[in-house]
Design an enzyme around this catalytic site. Structure first.
Site: not given
Length: 391
Positions: A265, A302, A308, A338
């Site tokens: 990833h 992460h 943002d 998040h």
């Protein structure tokens, strides 16, 4: 912009006498950064300065162009159920700004009626994404036919209007400076690099000039510093017979975007499509997933401390989220970690392909939530990372 384009009739040499159908036409130069950046030259039947009235236009829409930020901008993950936004109408009646900072904004639009005016945004370039619907984007530089899946880019201060053939739901990003193709995708001469996620052929300028009847005269409503001014003329000021240059509106289909893949990833920056000062826009499109034997295709949890993140979900089963419907927006501010919902992380192991379609906006200045967005908020979303939570 993308490259040099030309449409209609232009003079043999710029800044010289030009005649069309036996009459002299006016040369109208549109340029950025003073006279030091991209420009186009419009050839018009008369100069666009013959106004007979200019006055403040009072919009009855409380969500655009004005907006109110939440007085208490709590630091938490948020989910806005934008399909619940029911306001419909023309561009100024049915548009809402949801997230905003000093360099960009994120909004939505449910366009159901033809605009009876032309609109120009003198604050920012605008990028519309058509989630559903079709019609014509009519600009003073010509017309673009649009359909579901199209991005529509309208450069700053170019007057335009929408003529929808069917209800057109759109996701909107405004960018105040240097909004367009990221520099890292270009050669020094301006051509796209061979490893860019698109090529020049994927971008479509207006295909035909507008054909207004002699008695058609539309006001132009201009947004400057989030205030609308209505400008009226004795006849429509942009009777353009041709133009050329590097400054023009375009369409680009998200289905033309070429995704990159890896054995493991990679960060979402590999999905970059557009950028502006202090923000990037990424495309998540159907693609082959990570192919290492032990790959976890789902994003890692992460803490992107200086950025943002807002994601607009278009279609498909998004790899990292549960409980998100099409056309919703998730917002994850910097300062707290998040990532994927816990079960999604494990469930992704062994997945070979994803059919998800989504757009992400990452900003390097904090985004503020508006009252329009708060009306659409799923209050439980921040707590759905508890693995015992069932939606």
């Amino acid at each position: 912009m993308i490259d040099y384009r030309k449409l209609g009739y232009i003079s043999e040499k710029q800044h010289t006498f030009c005649e069309f159908e036996g009459k002299m036409v006016a040369e109208h130069v549109i340029t950025r950064n003073g006279f030091n950046d991209n420009y186009s030259i419009l050839y018009q039947k008369r100069a666009p300065t013959h106004e007979v009235n200019a006055e403040i236009y009072k919009s009855e829409n409380p969500f655009f162009p004005s907006y109110n930020k939440l007085s208490n901008n709590e630091l938490k993950r948020r989910h806005f159920k934008t399909p619940n936004y029911s306001k419909e109408g023309n561009l100024l009646e049915a548009r809402a700004t949801l997230l905003v900072n000093n360099t960009c904004s994120v909004g939505i639009l449910n366009q159901t009626k033809n605009d009876h005016f032309f609109f120009a945004n003198a604050d920012a370039d605008e990028l519309y994404f058509v989630t559903e619907g079709n019609g014509i984007l009519q600009t003073v530089m010509g017309e673009i036919d649009y359909a579901s899946g199209d991005y529509l880019f309208i450069p700053k201060a170019i007057p335009y209007r929408f003529l929808p053939s069917a209800k057109s739901n759109m996701f909107i990003v405004e960018g105040k400076n240097n909004f367009g193709i990221p520099k890292e995708f270009r050669l020094a001469q301006g051509q796209f690099k061979l490893d860019a996620p698109y090529n020049h052929r994927d971008f479509h300028a207006p295909s035909r000039l507008m054909e207004l009847k002699c008695n058609e005269n539309y006001p132009i409503i201009i947004k400057k510093d989030n205030v609308l001014t209505k400008h009226e003329y004795t006849d429509f000021p942009y009777k353009v017979v041709g133009w050329d240059g590097w400054y023009w509106p375009f369409s680009f289909s998200i289905h033309s975007y070429q995704p990159k893949t890896s054995s493991v990833h990679l960060p979402p920056t590999v999905h970059t499509a557009f950028s502006g000062d202090n923000f990037y826009i990424m495309n998540f499109v159907p693609r082959v997933l990570d192919y290492h034997p032990k790959a976890i295709p789902c994003p890692w949890p992460h803490s992107n401390i200086d950025c943002d993140e807002a994601i607009f979900y278009i279609s498909g089963d998004f790899t990292s989220r549960k409980g998100i419907s099409n056309y919703s927006i998730s917002f994850h501010p910097s300062g707290i970690p998040h990532g994927p919902h816990p079960e999604r992380y494990e469930q992704s192991i062994g997945a070979k392909r994803t059919e998800e379609l989504a757009i992400m906006v990452d900003t390097f200045e904090p985004l503020f939530v508006t009252e329009a967005a708060a009306m659409l908020e799923d209050k439980k979303y921040h707590y759905t990372w508890d693995s015992h939570e069932h939606l």
